[in-house]
Design a protein around this motif. Structure first.
Motif, short mmCIF file in Angstrom:
data_model
loop_
_atom_site.label_atom_id
_atom_site.label_comp_id
_atom_site.label_asym_id
_atom_site.label_seq_id
_atom_site.Cartn_x
_atom_site.Cartn_y
_atom_site.Cartn_z
N LEU A 60 0.83 -1.20 0.00
CA LEU A 60 0.00 0.00 0.00
C LEU A 60 0.86 1.26 0.00
CD1 LEU A 60 -2.76 1.40 0.23
CD2 LEU A 60 -2.59 1.13 2.72
N VAL A 61 1.93 1.24 0.81
CA VAL A 61 2.85 2.38 0.85
C VAL A 61 3.46 2.63 -0.53
CG1 VAL A 61 5.04 3.22 1.78
CG2 VAL A 61 3.37 2.18 3.31
N LEU A 62 3.89 1.56 -1.18
CA LEU A 62 4.48 1.69 -2.52
C LEU A 62 3.46 2.21 -3.53
CD1 LEU A 62 6.70 -1.52 -2.82
CD2 LEU A 62 7.45 0.85 -2.50
N GLY A 63 2.22 1.74 -3.40
CA GLY A 63 1.17 2.22 -4.31
C GLY A 63 0.94 3.71 -4.17
N VAL A 64 0.88 4.20 -2.94
CA VAL A 64 0.72 5.64 -2.69
C VAL A 64 1.93 6.40 -3.21
CG1 VAL A 64 0.52 7.41 -0.90
CG2 VAL A 64 -0.80 5.28 -0.71
N PHE A 65 3.12 5.82 -3.00
CA PHE A 65 4.35 6.45 -3.48
C PHE A 65 4.34 6.60 -5.00
CE2 PHE A 65 8.60 5.77 -5.29
CZ PHE A 65 9.26 6.89 -4.79
N TRP A 66 4.01 5.54 -5.71
CA TRP A 66 4.02 5.60 -7.18
C TRP A 66 2.97 6.57 -7.71
CZ3 TRP A 66 4.47 -0.30 -6.70
CH2 TRP A 66 5.82 -0.67 -6.72
N LEU A 67 1.79 6.58 -7.10
CA LEU A 67 0.75 7.52 -7.52
C LEU A 67 1.20 8.95 -7.25
CD1 LEU A 67 -2.08 8.12 -8.57
CD2 LEU A 67 -2.95 7.80 -6.23
N GLY A 68 1.73 9.19 -6.06
CA GLY A 68 2.21 10.53 -5.71
C GLY A 68 3.35 10.97 -6.60
N SER A 69 4.23 10.04 -6.95
CA SER A 69 5.37 10.37 -7.82
C SER A 69 4.89 10.76 -9.21
CB SER A 69 6.33 9.19 -7.91
OG SER A 69 6.93 8.93 -6.66
N PHE A 70 3.86 10.07 -9.69
CA PHE A 70 3.30 10.41 -11.00
C PHE A 70 2.75 11.84 -11.00
CE2 PHE A 70 -0.54 10.73 -13.65
CZ PHE A 70 0.01 10.49 -14.90
N MET A 71 2.01 12.18 -9.95
CA MET A 71 1.45 13.52 -9.84
C MET A 71 2.56 14.57 -9.68
SD MET A 71 -1.70 13.07 -10.28
CE MET A 71 -2.10 14.81 -10.02
N ALA A 72 3.58 14.26 -8.88
CA ALA A 72 4.68 15.20 -8.67
C ALA A 72 5.41 15.49 -9.98
CB ALA A 72 5.66 14.63 -7.63
N SER A 73 5.64 14.44 -10.77
CA SER A 73 6.31 14.60 -12.06
C SER A 73 5.48 15.47 -13.00
CB SER A 73 6.56 13.23 -12.69
OG SER A 73 7.20 13.35 -13.93
N LYS A 74 4.17 15.24 -13.00
CA LYS A 74 3.28 16.03 -13.86
C LYS A 74 3.26 17.50 -13.44
CE LYS A 74 -1.50 16.15 -15.55
NZ LYS A 74 -2.83 15.48 -15.50
N TRP A 75 3.18 17.75 -12.14
CA TRP A 75 3.15 19.12 -11.64
C TRP A 75 4.47 19.85 -11.89
CZ3 TRP A 75 0.67 17.57 -6.30
CH2 TRP A 75 -0.69 17.33 -6.49
N SER A 76 5.57 19.12 -11.84
CA SER A 76 6.88 19.76 -12.01
C SER A 76 7.09 20.31 -13.41
CB SER A 76 8.00 18.77 -11.68
OG SER A 76 8.11 17.77 -12.67
N LEU A 77 6.26 19.87 -14.36
CA LEU A 77 6.37 20.35 -15.74
C LEU A 77 5.25 21.35 -16.07
CD1 LEU A 77 7.25 16.97 -17.46
CD2 LEU A 77 8.81 18.87 -16.94
N SER A 78 4.55 21.82 -15.04
CA SER A 78 3.46 22.78 -15.24
C SER A 78 4.00 24.12 -15.74
CB SER A 78 2.72 22.98 -13.92
OG SER A 78 1.83 24.06 -13.98
N GLN A 79 3.10 24.91 -16.32
CA GLN A 79 3.47 26.26 -16.74
C GLN A 79 3.65 27.18 -15.54
OE1 GLN A 79 4.12 27.27 -19.95
NE2 GLN A 79 3.90 25.11 -20.49
N SER A 80 3.03 26.83 -14.44
CA SER A 80 3.11 27.65 -13.23
C SER A 80 4.36 27.28 -12.44
CB SER A 80 1.87 27.42 -12.36
OG SER A 80 2.05 27.95 -11.07
N ARG A 81 5.18 28.27 -12.13
CA ARG A 81 6.41 28.02 -11.39
C ARG A 81 6.10 27.48 -9.99
NH1 ARG A 81 10.26 27.35 -13.90
NH2 ARG A 81 10.74 29.44 -14.68
N SER A 82 5.07 28.02 -9.34
CA SER A 82 4.72 27.57 -8.00
C SER A 82 4.28 26.10 -8.02
CB SER A 82 3.62 28.44 -7.40
OG SER A 82 2.45 28.41 -8.19
#
Length: 228
Positions: A60-82
């Motif tokens: 379960l911990v790994l599942g949350v980690f992988w899902l969170g990592s996917f979202m983090a990667s997507k957000w890091s390429l956003s047009q918004s610097r914040s």
């Protein structure tokens, strides 16, 4: 400011992109060390044990980690610097949490943190060497993409199977993952100029940070296996 692909930018903009990318990688690593220290001092040992004490809790911990990592990667390429920084910050937090049980065990094994320091030094040396190869070699490392993707799915399947059926993946799996992580660093470094815009240095830094953390994880596992 117009975001131009790094490969098509001026030499000054390229230099600025690389400087900012590696600065953010260094800051992410420092932040990881800081957050990990705080977690080690504040999270009860019982809670850390609960993360790995039962077969499906770690899954379960790994599942949350992988899902969170996917979202983090997507957000890091956003047009918004914040939003980019939210993605990088989330990634740092996720890695600090996922590393918590293993860092705790490593500290219990030697009591001084020498194992962790050795793993950190080896990871730094390997990262520097691989980066030097990527920047100085004129070879096209794009062929590594399929190898990394297939290897990643195989590794994921073995990890999940190991947790479900309760078998140890052993030393050679860790060695293979060190090779896979090294290939990932080589690929991610070589593609920086062809994948990212000059304003996407936060997203580029996150990808390198993730590859470094994977390398660090399995180097530390190898060193710990020699003590057990």
């Amino acid at each position: 400011m117009t975001d131009v692909l790094v490969a098509h930018s001026t030499d000054v903009d390229k230099a600025s992109f690389y400087k900012k990318t590696y600065l953010h990688v260094a800051l992410a690593i420092l932040a990881f060390a800081g957050v990990e220290t705080v977690l080690l001092q504040t999270v009860p040992a019982e809670l850390i044990y609960m993360m790995v004490g039962q077969r499906y809790s770690w899954l379960l911990v790994l599942g949350v980690f992988w899902l969170g990592s996917f979202m983090a990667s997507k957000w890091s390429l956003s047009q918004s610097r914040s939003t980019q920084y939210v993605g990088l910050g989330l990634s740092v937090l996720l890695y600090a949490v996922i590393f918590l049980p293993m860092i705790s065990v490593a500290l219990l094994q030697d009591g001084t943190g020498n194992l962790i320091m050795q793993a950190a030094l080896l990871t730094t040396a390997m990262f520097a060497g691989i980066s030097a190869v990527a920047f100085t070699s004129k070879r096209d490392f794009s062929f590594l993409r399929n190898i990394i993707t297939i290897g990643g799915f195989i590794a994921l399947g073995l990890i999940v199977a190991g947790m479900i059926f309760g078998f140890n993946l052993g030393l050679w799996f860790s060695v293979g993952m060190v090779i896979l992580a090294s290939a990932s660093i080589l690929y991610e470094t070589s593609k920086l100029k062809d994948t990212y815009g000059t304003q996407q240095y936060v997203g580029a830094a996150l990808q390198l940070f993730a590859s470094i953390m994977l390398l660090f994880w399995y180097i530390l596992r190898i060193l710990m296996s020699r003590r057990s």
